[in-house]
Design an enzyme around this catalytic site. Structure first.
Site, PDB file in Angstrom:
ATOM      1  N   TYR A 132      47.722  24.394  38.925  1.00  0.00           N
ATOM      2  CA  TYR A 132      49.130  24.878  39.559  1.00  0.00           C
ATOM      3  C   TYR A 132      49.214  24.643  41.241  1.00  0.00           C
ATOM      4  O   TYR A 132      50.644  24.092  42.072  1.00  0.00           O
ATOM      5  CB  TYR A 132      48.558  26.762  40.315  1.00  0.00           C
ATOM      6  CG  TYR A 132      48.946  27.569  38.743  1.00  0.00           C
ATOM      7  CD1 TYR A 132      49.884  27.322  37.650  1.00  0.00           C
ATOM      8  CD2 TYR A 132      48.477  28.746  39.108  1.00  0.00           C
ATOM      9  CE1 TYR A 132      50.036  28.383  36.805  1.00  0.00           C
ATOM     10  CE2 TYR A 132      48.406  29.921  37.744  1.00  0.00           C
ATOM     11  CZ  TYR A 132      49.163  29.727  36.393  1.00  0.00           C
ATOM     12  OH  TYR A 132      49.197  30.017  35.617  1.00  0.00           O
ATOM     13  N   SER A 133      48.731  25.131  42.159  1.00  0.00           N
ATOM     14  CA  SER A 133      48.561  24.673  43.263  1.00  0.00           C
ATOM     15  C   SER A 133      48.753  22.643  43.958  1.00  0.00           C
ATOM     16  O   SER A 133      48.114  22.128  42.679  1.00  0.00           O
ATOM     17  CB  SER A 133      47.952  25.048  44.011  1.00  0.00           C
ATOM     18  OG  SER A 133      47.666  25.945  43.532  1.00  0.00           O
ATOM     19  N   SER A 165      39.891  24.265  40.648  1.00  0.00           N
ATOM     20  CA  SER A 165      38.430  24.821  39.922  1.00  0.00           C
ATOM     21  C   SER A 165      38.043  24.244  38.700  1.00  0.00           C
ATOM     22  O   SER A 165      39.309  24.615  37.315  1.00  0.00           O
ATOM     23  CB  SER A 165      38.431  26.724  40.016  1.00  0.00           C
ATOM     24  OG  SER A 165      39.159  26.949  41.528  1.00  0.00           O
ATOM     25  N   GLU A 248      45.523  37.623  36.113  1.00  0.00           N
ATOM     26  CA  GLU A 248      44.701  36.857  36.942  1.00  0.00           C
ATOM     27  C   GLU A 248      44.204  37.893  37.413  1.00  0.00           C
ATOM     28  O   GLU A 248      43.289  37.389  38.616  1.00  0.00           O
ATOM     29  CB  GLU A 248      44.912  35.712  37.749  1.00  0.00           C
ATOM     30  CG  GLU A 248      43.902  34.615  39.320  1.00  0.00           C
ATOM     31  CD  GLU A 248      44.794  33.424  39.220  1.00  0.00           C
ATOM     32  OE1 GLU A 248      45.978  32.786  38.973  1.00  0.00           O
ATOM     33  OE2 GLU A 248      44.152  33.230  39.988  1.00  0.00           O
ATOM     34  N   THR A 374      47.145  34.475  48.608  1.00  0.00           N
ATOM     35  CA  THR A 374      46.632  35.069  50.109  1.00  0.00           C
ATOM     36  C   THR A 374      46.943  36.327  50.303  1.00  0.00           C
ATOM     37  O   THR A 374      48.180  37.195  49.508  1.00  0.00           O
ATOM     38  CB  THR A 374      46.919  34.208  51.239  1.00  0.00           C
ATOM     39  OG1 THR A 374      47.981  34.662  51.661  1.00  0.00           O
ATOM     40  CG2 THR A 374      46.830  32.777  50.774  1.00  0.00           C
ATOM     41  N   GLU A 376      48.385  37.522  52.594  1.00  0.00           N
ATOM     42  CA  GLU A 376      49.422  38.056  53.906  1.00  0.00           C
ATOM     43  C   GLU A 376      50.399  37.523  52.233  1.00  0.00           C
ATOM     44  O   GLU A 376      51.722  39.188  52.090  1.00  0.00           O
ATOM     45  CB  GLU A 376      49.982  36.993  54.478  1.00  0.00           C
ATOM     46  CG  GLU A 376      48.780  36.047  55.788  1.00  0.00           C
ATOM     47  CD  GLU A 376      47.257  36.235  55.339  1.00  0.00           C
ATOM     48  OE1 GLU A 376      47.372  35.321  54.635  1.00  0.00           O
ATOM     49  OE2 GLU A 376      46.621  36.645  56.348  1.00  0.00           O
TER      50      GLU A 376
HETATM   51  C1  LIG Z   1      38.413  29.090  45.581  1.00  0.00           C
HETATM   52  C2  LIG Z   1      39.795  28.758  45.127  1.00  0.00           C
HETATM   53  C3  LIG Z   1      39.683  28.989  43.560  1.00  0.00           C
HETATM   54  C4  LIG Z   1      40.925  27.589  43.184  1.00  0.00           C
HETATM   55  N1  LIG Z   1      41.536  27.810  42.320  1.00  0.00           N
HETATM   56  C5  LIG Z   1      42.787  27.519  42.179  1.00  0.00           C
HETATM   57  C6  LIG Z   1      42.908  27.182  40.642  1.00  0.00           C
HETATM   58  O1  LIG Z   1      42.234  26.813  39.724  1.00  0.00           O
HETATM   59  N2  LIG Z   1      44.512  26.174  40.495  1.00  0.00           N
HETATM   60  C7  LIG Z   1      45.280  26.645  41.361  1.00  0.00           C
HETATM   61  O2  LIG Z   1      46.232  25.522  40.494  1.00  0.00           O
HETATM   62  N3  LIG Z   1      44.894  26.778  43.063  1.00  0.00           N
HETATM   63  C8  LIG Z   1      43.650  27.091  43.066  1.00  0.00           C
HETATM   64  N4  LIG Z   1      43.808  27.101  44.456  1.00  0.00           N
HETATM   65  C9  LIG Z   1      44.682  27.449  45.298  1.00  0.00           C
HETATM   66  C10 LIG Z   1      45.415  28.899  45.727  1.00  0.00           C
HETATM   67  O3  LIG Z   1      45.659  29.151  44.488  1.00  0.00           O
HETATM   68  C11 LIG Z   1      45.848  28.680  47.077  1.00  0.00           C
HETATM   69  O4  LIG Z   1      44.784  27.799  48.526  1.00  0.00           O
HETATM   70  C12 LIG Z   1      46.703  29.797  47.507  1.00  0.00           C
HETATM   71  O5  LIG Z   1      47.877  30.419  46.883  1.00  0.00           O
HETATM   72  C13 LIG Z   1      46.994  29.416  49.243  1.00  0.00           C
HETATM   73  O6  LIG Z   1      47.531  28.613  49.244  1.00  0.00           O
HETATM   74  P1  LIG Z   1      46.896  27.142  50.306  1.00  0.00           P
HETATM   75  O7  LIG Z   1      46.163  27.121  49.736  1.00  0.00           O
HETATM   76  O8  LIG Z   1      48.775  26.264  50.259  1.00  0.00           O
HETATM   77  O9  LIG Z   1      48.067  27.457  51.216  1.00  0.00           O
HETATM   78  P2  LIG Z   1      49.596  27.959  52.470  1.00  0.00           P
HETATM   79  O10 LIG Z   1      50.155  28.236  50.903  1.00  0.00           O
HETATM   80  O11 LIG Z   1      49.831  27.074  52.564  1.00  0.00           O
HETATM   81  O12 LIG Z   1      49.251  28.990  52.922  1.00  0.00           O
HETATM   82  C14 LIG Z   1      48.793  29.281  54.032  1.00  0.00           C
HETATM   83  C15 LIG Z   1      48.514  30.001  55.051  1.00  0.00           C
HETATM   84  O13 LIG Z   1      49.558  30.793  55.627  1.00  0.00           O
HETATM   85  C16 LIG Z   1      50.183  31.963  54.682  1.00  0.00           C
HETATM   86  N5  LIG Z   1      51.134  32.155  54.158  1.00  0.00           N
HETATM   87  C17 LIG Z   1      52.050  31.332  52.869  1.00  0.00           C
HETATM   88  N6  LIG Z   1      52.995  31.952  53.205  1.00  0.00           N
HETATM   89  C18 LIG Z   1      52.819  32.700  54.016  1.00  0.00           C
HETATM   90  C19 LIG Z   1      53.821  34.027  53.197  1.00  0.00           C
HETATM   91  N7  LIG Z   1      55.778  33.997  52.797  1.00  0.00           N
HETATM   92  N8  LIG Z   1      54.536  35.219  54.120  1.00  0.00           N
HETATM   93  C20 LIG Z   1      53.128  35.368  55.082  1.00  0.00           C
HETATM   94  N9  LIG Z   1      51.883  34.185  55.626  1.00  0.00           N
HETATM   95  C21 LIG Z   1      52.272  33.309  54.645  1.00  0.00           C
HETATM   96  C22 LIG Z   1      49.159  32.114  54.168  1.00  0.00           C
HETATM   97  O14 LIG Z   1      48.893  33.246  53.671  1.00  0.00           O
HETATM   98  C23 LIG Z   1      47.876  31.558  54.201  1.00  0.00           C
HETATM   99  O15 LIG Z   1      47.622  32.240  55.266  1.00  0.00           O
HETATM  100  C24 LIG Z   1      42.201  28.510  45.299  1.00  0.00           C
HETATM  101  C25 LIG Z   1      41.995  28.339  45.973  1.00  0.00           C
HETATM  102  C26 LIG Z   1      40.335  28.198  46.178  1.00  0.00           C
HETATM  103  C27 LIG Z   1      40.332  29.205  47.449  1.00  0.00           C
END
Ligand SMILES: Cc1cc2nc3c(=O)[nH]c(=O)nc-3n(C[C@H](O)[C@H](O)[C@H](O)COP(=O)(O)OP(=O)(O)OC[C@H]3O[C@@H](n4cnc5c(N)ncnc54)[C@H](O)[C@@H]3O)c2cc1C
Length: 392
Positions: A132-133, A165, A248, A374, A376
């Site tokens: 996804y991400s 992952s 999930e 997250t 938030e």
């Molecule tokens: C251990 C681990 C395993 C993972 N495994 C997978 C996987 O298998 N497949 C996959 O696709 N992804 C995976 N992920 C990714 C995960 O889904 C994303 O990291 C997560 O959705 C957050 O996206 P980002 O890292 O781009 O942060 P961002 O979206 O850039 O967020 C950065 C900060 O801004 C805040 N923020 C963003 N938007 C808003 C809003 N609208 N309102 C308030 N605050 C906001 C967030 O809360 C965060 O603090 C994994 C992540 C981790 C840590």
């Protein structure tokens, strides 16, 4: 809701306990090298054999229909199973195929896809990762840019995924890609099944702050997959994906894992009184965490009871995920505070206490409030879908 389990459910709990007692013989957890990622446990021979034994009993995907390798069990049996497995720390390895790929295929897949892919999940032939991400799309997942373009009988995929992952241990990928760049962002996404050994896929490791290789970057360069690897309706993927995310976030095992850690901490605090004697407030924090673990359990039971009634949990699953992931962090902080300087020591240190598990758990728990959405974003979901507040 009746919080008691039925006689049949209690009998099932006993059966699972006896199985685990027989299989997880003394010292089984010593076989894993704590230096490497927690996920490496999945790769150990013991873990593989253990999973096979679960598969033979049709316990990998208990509620699935028998024809797909499940047991047709109730959701509450699954809850009991998850609780017992998590409490003993059994090396199941997290199986995304069971957790959301399979359930999504059961709703949106064609008969052909169900017949082909579901038994392969329960037979452990297919190990899935979730794509996804992207570097610019995490919380705002609907902005994802990876493209899938139809070319005759095939789809051609180009783009980049991140934080995938287990991509390095998977042979299939559950992919969200943009199929209509002109449509509003939520309406141009489709879901695909992708063989991870397809030409054009490159997997690069990412090492987390605990020094573990759990996730990866995945690059797609003109990757071709057959047209019938599309799942559900073209351009309706966002809505299918939202359902998969609710699967999930059910968080059933979280409270049992936390309970186990608390039991270990309490045993330690009882045996090594000098640690607690110096910090009387720790007693209160352990008591508070104990209550919170029960709350997390009941929030998960609420999700399970909705599933049992044939409903798809929505903000209820989000509340459970939010609470359980933040509880994990509170618990690990309590553990680190209890152990003091010893708590920061790696399992390999001879001065580490509790086999260094608090240091590992503390570092790993940071990711819990990010993975799967997250905190938030979870709070926004609860505000909008649960409380009916307007979007910010
Ligand atoms: C251990 C681990 C395993 C993972 N495994 C997978 C996987 O298998 N497949 C996959 O696709 N992804 C995976 N992920 C990714 C995960 O889904 C994303 O990291 C997560 O959705 C957050 O996206 P980002 O890292 O781009 O942060 P961002 O979206 O850039 O967020 C950065 C900060 O801004 C805040 N923020 C963003 N938007 C808003 C809003 N609208 N309102 C308030 N605050 C906001 C967030 O809360 C965060 O603090 C994994 C992540 C981790 C840590």
């Amino acid at each position: 809701m009746d919080f008691r389990f039925s006689d049949e459910e209690e009998a099932f709990r006993t059966e699972v306990r006896e199985f685990l007692k027989a299989e997880l013989t003394t010292g089984w957890d010593q076989q894993f090298d704590t230096e490497t990622e927690l996920g490496a446990m999945e790769q150990g021979d013991f873990a593989r054999q253990f999973q096979r034994k679960l598969a033979q009993r049709s316990w990998l995907a208990l509620p699935w229909p028998k024809e797909y390798g499940g047991l047709g069990a109730t959701v509450m049996q699954q809850v009991i199973f998850n609780e017992e497995m998590a409490f003993t720390g059994a090396p199941t390895g997290f199986n995304m195929g069971v957790a959301w790929v399979g359930p999504s295929l059961m709703i949106y897949g064609t008969e052909e896809q169900k017949k082909r892919f579901l038994p392969a999940i329960t037979g452990l032939e297919h190990i899935w990762c979730t794509l996804y991400s992207e570097p610019g799309s995490g919380s705002d997942l609907a902005s994802l840019q990876t493209r899938a373009v139809r070319d005759g009988d095939e789809w051609v995929i180009n783009g980049q995924k991140i934080w995938t992952s287990g991509a390095h241990r998977s042979n299939w990928g559950w992919l969200a890609a943009r199929t209509d760049p002109e449509a509003p962002k939520h309406k141009g996404i489709s879901m695909f099944l992708v063989p991870m050994d397809s030409p054009g896929i490159t997997i690069q490791p990412l090492v987390n702050m605990a020094g573990q290789h759990g996730f990866n970057e995945v690059f797609f360069e003109d990757v071709r997959i057959p047209a019938d690897y599309l799942v559900g309706q073209e351009n309706q993927g966002w809505y299918q994906l939202a359902v998969a995310l609710d699967f999930e976030r059910s968080s059933i095992a979280g409270s049992a894992r936390a309970r186990r850690l608390l039991v270990e901490l309490m045993r330690f605090a009882t045996e090594e009184r000098s640690f607690v004697g110096a910090k009387p407030e720790i007693r209160h924090r352990l008591a508070e965490v104990s209550i919170e673990i029960d709350i997390a359990k009941y929030l998960s039971y609420r999700v399970a009871s909705l599933q049992q009634a044939g409903k798809i949990p929505n903000y209820e699953a989000t509340i459970a995920k939010l609470y359980s992931s933040e509880l994990g962090q509170r618990l690990s902080r309590t553990g680190i505070d209890l152990l003091g300087m010893h708590g920061q020591l790696h399992p390999k240190s001879k001065h580490a206490r509790l086999k260094g598990m608090m240091e590992r758990y503390y570092l790993m728990s940071v990711a819990e409030t990010i993975a799967g959405g997250t905190s938030e974003v979870m709070r926004s979901v609860v505000a909008i879908r649960g409380l009916g507040l307007p979007r910010g």
